[in-house]
Scaffold this motif. Structure first.
Motif, PDB file in Angstrom:
ATOM      1  N   ILE A 127       0.838  -1.200   0.000  1.00 46.21           N
ATOM      2  CA  ILE A 127       0.000   0.000   0.000  1.00 46.21           C
ATOM      3  C   ILE A 127       0.869   1.245   0.000  1.00 46.21           C
ATOM      4  N   LEU A 128       1.882   1.267   0.850  1.00 50.18           N
ATOM      5  CA  LEU A 128       2.734   2.448   0.962  1.00 50.18           C
ATOM      6  C   LEU A 128       3.583   2.684  -0.281  1.00 50.18           C
ATOM      7  N   THR A 132      -0.395   7.227  -5.572  1.00 54.61           N
ATOM      8  CA  THR A 132      -1.448   8.227  -5.380  1.00 54.61           C
ATOM      9  C   THR A 132      -2.325   7.890  -4.170  1.00 54.61           C
ATOM     10  N   VAL A 133      -2.992   8.913  -3.676  1.00 53.95           N
ATOM     11  CA  VAL A 133      -3.935   8.721  -2.577  1.00 53.95           C
ATOM     12  C   VAL A 133      -5.032   7.752  -3.021  1.00 53.95           C
ATOM     13  N   ALA A 134      -5.500   7.906  -4.248  1.00 52.52           N
ATOM     14  CA  ALA A 134      -6.565   7.039  -4.768  1.00 52.52           C
ATOM     15  C   ALA A 134      -6.122   5.575  -4.769  1.00 52.52           C
ATOM     16  N   GLN A 159      -2.369   5.512   8.533  1.00 47.67           N
ATOM     17  CA  GLN A 159      -1.984   4.163   8.113  1.00 47.67           C
ATOM     18  C   GLN A 159      -1.446   4.121   6.688  1.00 47.67           C
ATOM     19  N   ILE A 160      -2.027   4.937   5.809  1.00 49.80           N
ATOM     20  CA  ILE A 160      -1.584   4.896   4.411  1.00 49.80           C
ATOM     21  C   ILE A 160      -0.619   6.037   4.092  1.00 49.80           C
ATOM     22  N   LEU A 167      -6.726  12.721   2.020  1.00 51.51           N
ATOM     23  CA  LEU A 167      -7.647  11.590   2.116  1.00 51.51           C
ATOM     24  C   LEU A 167      -9.096  12.078   2.079  1.00 51.51           C
ATOM     25  N   TYR A 168      -9.417  13.139   2.826  1.00 47.91           N
ATOM     26  CA  TYR A 168     -10.785  13.650   2.857  1.00 47.91           C
ATOM     27  C   TYR A 168     -11.225  14.104   1.470  1.00 47.91           C
ATOM     28  N   ARG A 169     -10.313  14.743   0.712  1.00 42.16           N
ATOM     29  CA  ARG A 169     -10.655  15.154  -0.658  1.00 42.16           C
ATOM     30  C   ARG A 169     -10.977  13.931  -1.516  1.00 42.16           C
ATOM     31  N   GLU A 170     -10.159  12.881  -1.396  1.00 39.05           N
ATOM     32  CA  GLU A 170     -10.385  11.660  -2.187  1.00 39.05           C
ATOM     33  C   GLU A 170     -11.716  11.012  -1.804  1.00 39.05           C
TER      34      GLU A 170
END
Length: 183
Positions: A127-128, A132-134, A159-160, A167-170
């Motif tokens: 994951i890391l 991209t955030v997505a 965590q990511i 994250l909130y935007r995504e």
């Protein structure tokens, strides 16, 4: 192999502690004194990156063992911080090592547990490694199924390893497109 590792924390020489929210169970670099199992609540294992950003290495809930990576180390490798309504049961490192060395069933169960933890850690590494955030959110969702309630989203960001705002935007863009389930 039928040994339940958590039974280790019900043997002679164990102790219980209640931890108020935000209390440190142990600090990175301090001498390893005990291993713990979470009885209630949550303990987060956190390491701070060079820029000072916290990275959650583990979110340990009821039944999870904390500090297993320190069983054979001289110092804890991260901080352990209590979440709300947390209690732990501990066993001293010397007592654990005594039982480990004398009980082959415990040693085998411990090795199997660590193997599962390695598999989980490898998944987190994957994951890391995503750019991209997505992509990171997609991988996190594939692993966990759905998002927790909104007040816990900042934990996912940790965590990511993305900013909470990113994250909130995504999540917002997915919610507007109806591509996201929230638990």
């Amino acid at each position: 192999m039928s040994l339940d590792i958590s039974s280790l924390f019900r043997t002679a020489g164990t102790f219980e502690r209640r931890l108020p929210l935000g209390t440190y169970l142990f600090h990175q670099g301090k001498k390893v004194e005990s291993l713990f199992v979470v009885m209630t609540g949550e303990v987060q294992l956190v390491r701070h990156q060079t820029a000072g950003n916290p990275l959650v290495l583990q979110r340990a809930f009821a039944g999870a063992i904390v500090a297993e990576a320190s069983a054979f180390a001289d110092a804890y490798h991260c901080d352990a911080i209590a979440g709300p309504d947390t209690s732990v049961r501990g066993i001293s490192r010397p007592r654990f090592l005594e039982l480990f060395r004398t009980d082959p069933n415990l040693a085998e169960a411990w090795a199997a547990r660590l193997a599962r933890e390695i598999q989980t850690t490898r998944l987190r590494s994957e994951i890391l490694a995503l750019k991209t955030v997505a992509e990171r959110l997609d991988a996190w969702l594939a692993w966990h199924g759905s998002l927790p309630r909104k007040g816990e989203w900042h934990q996912i960001a940790r965590q990511i390893a993305v900013s909470p705002e990113a994250l909130y935007r995504e999540i917002g863009s997915r919610r507007s497109g109806k591509k996201l389930s929230i638990g």
